[in-house]
Design a protein around this motif. Structure first.
Motif, short mmCIF file in Angstrom:
data_model
loop_
_atom_site.label_atom_id
_atom_site.label_comp_id
_atom_site.label_asym_id
_atom_site.label_seq_id
_atom_site.Cartn_x
_atom_site.Cartn_y
_atom_site.Cartn_z
N GLY A 147 0.78 -1.24 0.00
CA GLY A 147 0.00 0.00 0.00
C GLY A 147 0.81 1.28 0.00
O GLY A 147 0.35 2.30 0.54
N SER A 148 1.99 1.26 -0.59
CA SER A 148 2.80 2.48 -0.67
C SER A 148 3.61 2.44 -1.95
O SER A 148 4.13 1.39 -2.33
N LEU A 149 3.73 3.59 -2.61
CA LEU A 149 4.46 3.64 -3.88
C LEU A 149 5.88 4.19 -3.71
O LEU A 149 6.65 4.19 -4.67
N ARG A 150 6.21 4.68 -2.53
CA ARG A 150 7.52 5.37 -2.46
C ARG A 150 8.67 4.38 -2.50
O ARG A 150 8.54 3.23 -2.05
N LYS A 151 9.80 4.90 -3.02
CA LYS A 151 10.97 4.05 -3.27
C LYS A 151 11.46 3.34 -2.00
O LYS A 151 11.78 2.17 -2.02
N GLU A 152 11.55 4.10 -0.92
CA GLU A 152 12.11 3.54 0.31
C GLU A 152 11.02 2.99 1.24
O GLU A 152 11.22 2.92 2.45
N SER A 153 9.90 2.62 0.67
CA SER A 153 8.75 2.19 1.47
C SER A 153 9.09 1.05 2.43
O SER A 153 9.62 0.00 2.04
N ASN A 154 8.74 1.25 3.70
CA ASN A 154 8.90 0.17 4.68
C ASN A 154 7.97 -0.99 4.35
O ASN A 154 8.32 -2.16 4.56
N SER A 155 6.79 -0.68 3.83
CA SER A 155 5.83 -1.74 3.50
C SER A 155 6.42 -2.66 2.43
O SER A 155 6.28 -3.89 2.49
N ARG A 156 7.08 -2.05 1.44
CA ARG A 156 7.69 -2.86 0.38
C ARG A 156 8.86 -3.69 0.96
O ARG A 156 9.05 -4.85 0.58
N PRO B 98 0.82 0.65 4.94
CA PRO B 98 0.90 1.68 5.97
C PRO B 98 -0.50 2.24 6.21
O PRO B 98 -1.48 1.80 5.57
N GLU B 99 -0.59 3.19 7.10
CA GLU B 99 -1.86 3.86 7.38
C GLU B 99 -1.74 5.31 6.93
O GLU B 99 -0.74 5.96 7.22
N TYR B 100 -2.72 5.76 6.17
CA TYR B 100 -2.76 7.18 5.77
C TYR B 100 -3.98 7.80 6.44
O TYR B 100 -5.12 7.40 6.16
N ASN C 245 1.57 -1.47 9.11
CA ASN C 245 2.79 -1.00 9.77
C ASN C 245 2.77 0.50 9.86
O ASN C 245 2.07 1.18 9.10
N SER C 246 3.58 1.00 10.79
CA SER C 246 3.67 2.45 10.96
C SER C 246 5.00 2.81 11.60
O SER C 246 5.56 2.01 12.36
N ILE C 247 5.45 4.04 11.28
CA ILE C 247 6.62 4.55 12.00
C ILE C 247 6.19 4.99 13.40
O ILE C 247 7.01 5.26 14.25
#
Ligand SMILES: Cc1cc2nc3c(=O)[nH]c(=O)nc-3n(C[C@H](O)[C@H](O)[C@H](O)COP(=O)(O)O)c2cc1C
Length: 187
Positions: A11-20, A79-81, A115-117
């Motif tokens: 559920g995240s598109l960013r390069k450094e995504s923790n979810s990925r 992640p949660e938005y 997951n979340s920071i």
């Protein structure tokens, strides 16, 4: 016998995504007889019912629907938005649930890891996701639940994207439970 194919949806598109990163660790936990793979969702335009109603379906939808239909099971890592599901992930669920009567999520064993920071581990996203997935008839594992909190601290080895031992053990138990859930439902 062919491997059972389990799709991982991030559920995240960013390069450094923790979810990925979590998904990449999970891929390596696939037991014998199973294959885990990430199914990409970032290429899907926002769902517009006109596409289906007026015979104007984007190729990315056709391919995604075909990919989801070919899966035996599904795991969502998100992640949660703003206390809910990131739009990109909700969009993917909507795309594969339509056109009406052709919902390709139907009857697939599923699970979610949020997951979340922060400290709450994406609880809101986890449960909002369950609401939509239950409606599209994904057979959601109820227990164990997985809320990975403070992922920035202690989840990954220093200088690496690999899980620390503690996180590895926790997530592996979750994956094993999912395989058990899968095997109860699919012979
Ligand atoms: C638009 C937006 C809303 C967010 N809302 C929440 C939230 O409600 N709860 C939370 O724990 N973290 C929230 N965060 C922080 C995310 O947990 C954090 O950015 C996380 O690393 C994103 O996941 P990723 O690493 O897979 O990209 C939010 C981040 C963004 C960009």
């Amino acid at each position: 016998m062919e491997n059972k194919k389990i799709g991982l949806f991030v559920g995240s598109l960013r390069k450094e995504s923790n979810s990925r990163k979590i998904a990449n660790n999970i891929i390596r936990m696939a037991p014998e007889g199973f294959e885990f793979k990430i199914v990409e969702i970032g290429q899907l335009p926002f769902y517009n019912q006109d596409f289906d109603d007026h015979n104007n379906v984007p190729e990315s939808y056709t391919l995604f629907r075909k990919d989801v239909a070919a899966l035996d099971g599904v795991i969502f890592i998100t992640p949660e938005y703003n206390r809910s599901v990131p739009a990109v992930l909700k969009n993917a669920i909507d795309v594969a649930s339509r056109p009406y009567g052709k919902n390709v999520w139907d009857a697939k064993p599923g699970a979610v890891i949020s997951n979340s920071i922060g400290a709450i581990g994406g609880f809101g996203a986890n449960h909002h996701l369950r609401q939509s997935l239950t409606f599209v008839n994904v057979l959601m594992m109820q227990q164990p639940e997985a809320y990975l909190s403070n992922v920035g601290k202690g989840c990954f080895e220093e200088g690496s994207d690999n899980f620390t031992e503690r996180t590895y053990d926790f997530v592996q138990r979750f994956v094993q439970a999912y395989i058990g859930w899968f095997q109860r439902l699919i012979k």
